[in-house]
Design a protein around this motif. Structure first.
Motif, PDB file in Angstrom:
ATOM      1  N   UNK A 211      -1.543  -3.689   8.742  1.00  0.00           N
ATOM      2  CA  UNK A 211      -0.554  -3.106   7.846  1.00  0.00           C
ATOM      3  C   UNK A 211       0.696  -2.755   8.654  1.00  0.00           C
TER       4      UNK A 211
ATOM      5  N   UNK B 205       4.098   7.250   2.740  1.00  0.00           N
ATOM      6  CA  UNK B 205       4.282   6.049   3.549  1.00  0.00           C
ATOM      7  C   UNK B 205       3.899   4.806   2.756  1.00  0.00           C
TER       8      UNK B 205
ATOM      9  N   UNK C 155       1.376  -6.058   4.003  1.00  0.00           N
ATOM     10  CA  UNK C 155       0.668  -6.962   4.915  1.00  0.00           C
ATOM     11  C   UNK C 155       0.559  -8.341   4.280  1.00  0.00           C
TER      12      UNK C 155
ATOM     13  N   UNK D 231      -7.462   3.934  -7.047  1.00  0.00           N
ATOM     14  CA  UNK D 231      -8.516   4.920  -6.873  1.00  0.00           C
ATOM     15  C   UNK D 231      -8.123   6.108  -6.002  1.00  0.00           C
TER      16      UNK D 231
ATOM     17  N   UNK E  48      -5.165   7.278   1.521  1.00  0.00           N
ATOM     18  CA  UNK E  48      -4.858   6.100   0.718  1.00  0.00           C
ATOM     19  C   UNK E  48      -4.536   6.526  -0.709  1.00  0.00           C
TER      20      UNK E  48
ATOM     21  N   UNK F 296      -3.076   0.417  -3.938  1.00  0.00           N
ATOM     22  CA  UNK F 296      -2.971  -0.893  -3.275  1.00  0.00           C
ATOM     23  C   UNK F 296      -2.635  -1.943  -4.310  1.00  0.00           C
TER      24      UNK F 296
ATOM     25  N   UNK G 225      -5.432  -1.322  -7.171  1.00  0.00           N
ATOM     26  CA  UNK G 225      -6.510  -0.342  -6.939  1.00  0.00           C
ATOM     27  C   UNK G 225      -5.858   1.034  -6.888  1.00  0.00           C
TER      28      UNK G 225
ATOM     29  N   UNK H 258       0.407   5.303   1.083  1.00  0.00           N
ATOM     30  CA  UNK H 258      -0.414   6.338   1.702  1.00  0.00           C
ATOM     31  C   UNK H 258       0.371   7.638   1.689  1.00  0.00           C
TER      32      UNK H 258
ATOM     33  N   UNK I 195       0.843  -1.191   0.000  1.00  0.00           N
ATOM     34  CA  UNK I 195       0.000   0.000   0.000  1.00  0.00           C
ATOM     35  C   UNK I 195       0.884   1.249   0.000  1.00  0.00           C
TER      36      UNK I 195
END
Lengths: 114, 113
Positions: free
Chosen positions: A103, A91, A95, A58, A45, A48, A56, A35, A33
């Motif tokens: 996470x 960041x 996971x 988005x 977010x 991902x 993803x 962020x 991920x």
């Protein structure tokens, strides 16, 4: 064991330049991920990745932002034609694939656009 | 979309005192993660709660999720300077999947020796 590793830890760039931020996840973590954390906005977010599935995207704020993950491991977040509003801490987290695995975050890259 | 409100925004306590941080959701929580962050560092995972009424403890930190699953509290007993930092709560969107977590804006804790 080794945690999530991000580089560089700090990056200062001029407005209009491109930057690349790198993330090396924990071994065995198939989910990754990105962020962004900025003052007043909290954590947002961005993108991902899970295994070989389509990411993803988005949360990416504009088409100047892109990310890839090669070989299911290392990920690179690229910001093209940086703007001052891109200044933030980026960041990365990884996971295990299960839906409720916590996470684990890296220390982040602090990006400053001058 | 889900929003998480943390209170207080900041807190200063004397070493040895107990304290509580709250995280309130605008929607039913399908899980709740607590993290701690020190300046210039990433987020350190503390605890995860999933069921209404669930309570977990680690050392001197206890986290609870209320029965209605809309609020969580983090309680620190006999605080120490090592507890200082920013505490963040994060929650998954509906369905409980852990990606696209929504985070609160954090509670800054200062512990004076």
């Amino acid at each position: 064991g080794a945690g999530v590793s991000q580089s560089p830890s700090n990056k200062v760039t001029e407005k209009g330049k491109d930057v690349e931020l790198r993330c090396d996840p924990i071994s065995g973590h198939t989910a990754l991920y990105w962020y962004r954390q900025s003052l007043g906005q909290g954590l947002e977010f961005l993108i991902y990745f899970q295994g070989n599935s389509a990411p993803d995207k988005s949360g990416l704020p504009s088409d100047r932002f892109s990310a890839e993950r090669t070989g299911g491991s290392v990920s690179t977040l690229t910001i093209q034609r940086t703007q001052q509003e891109d200044s933030a801490v980026y960041l990365c987290a990884s996971s295990l694939p299960s839906y409720n695995s916590p996470l684990h975050f890296g220390n982040g890259t602090r990006l400053t656009v001058t | 979309s889900q929003e998480l409100e943390q209170s207080p925004q900041s807190l200063i306590v004397q070493e040895g005192k107990n304290l509580t941080i709250n995280c309130t959701s605008s929607k039913t929580l399908y899980g709740l993660y607590w993290y701690k962050q020190k300046y210039g560092e990433g987020l350190i995972f503390l605890m995860m709660l999933q069921k209404g009424g669930e309570e977990k403890s680690h050392e001197k930190i206890t986290a609870k999720l209320d029965e209605k699953k809309q609020q969580s509290s983090l309680h620190i007993t006999a605080s120490q300077p090592s507890h200082a930092g920013i505490y963040l709560c994060g929650a998954p969107n509906s369905g409980g999947s852990n990606y696209k977590l929504t985070f609160g804006k954090g509670t800054l804790l200062t512990v004076n020796p």
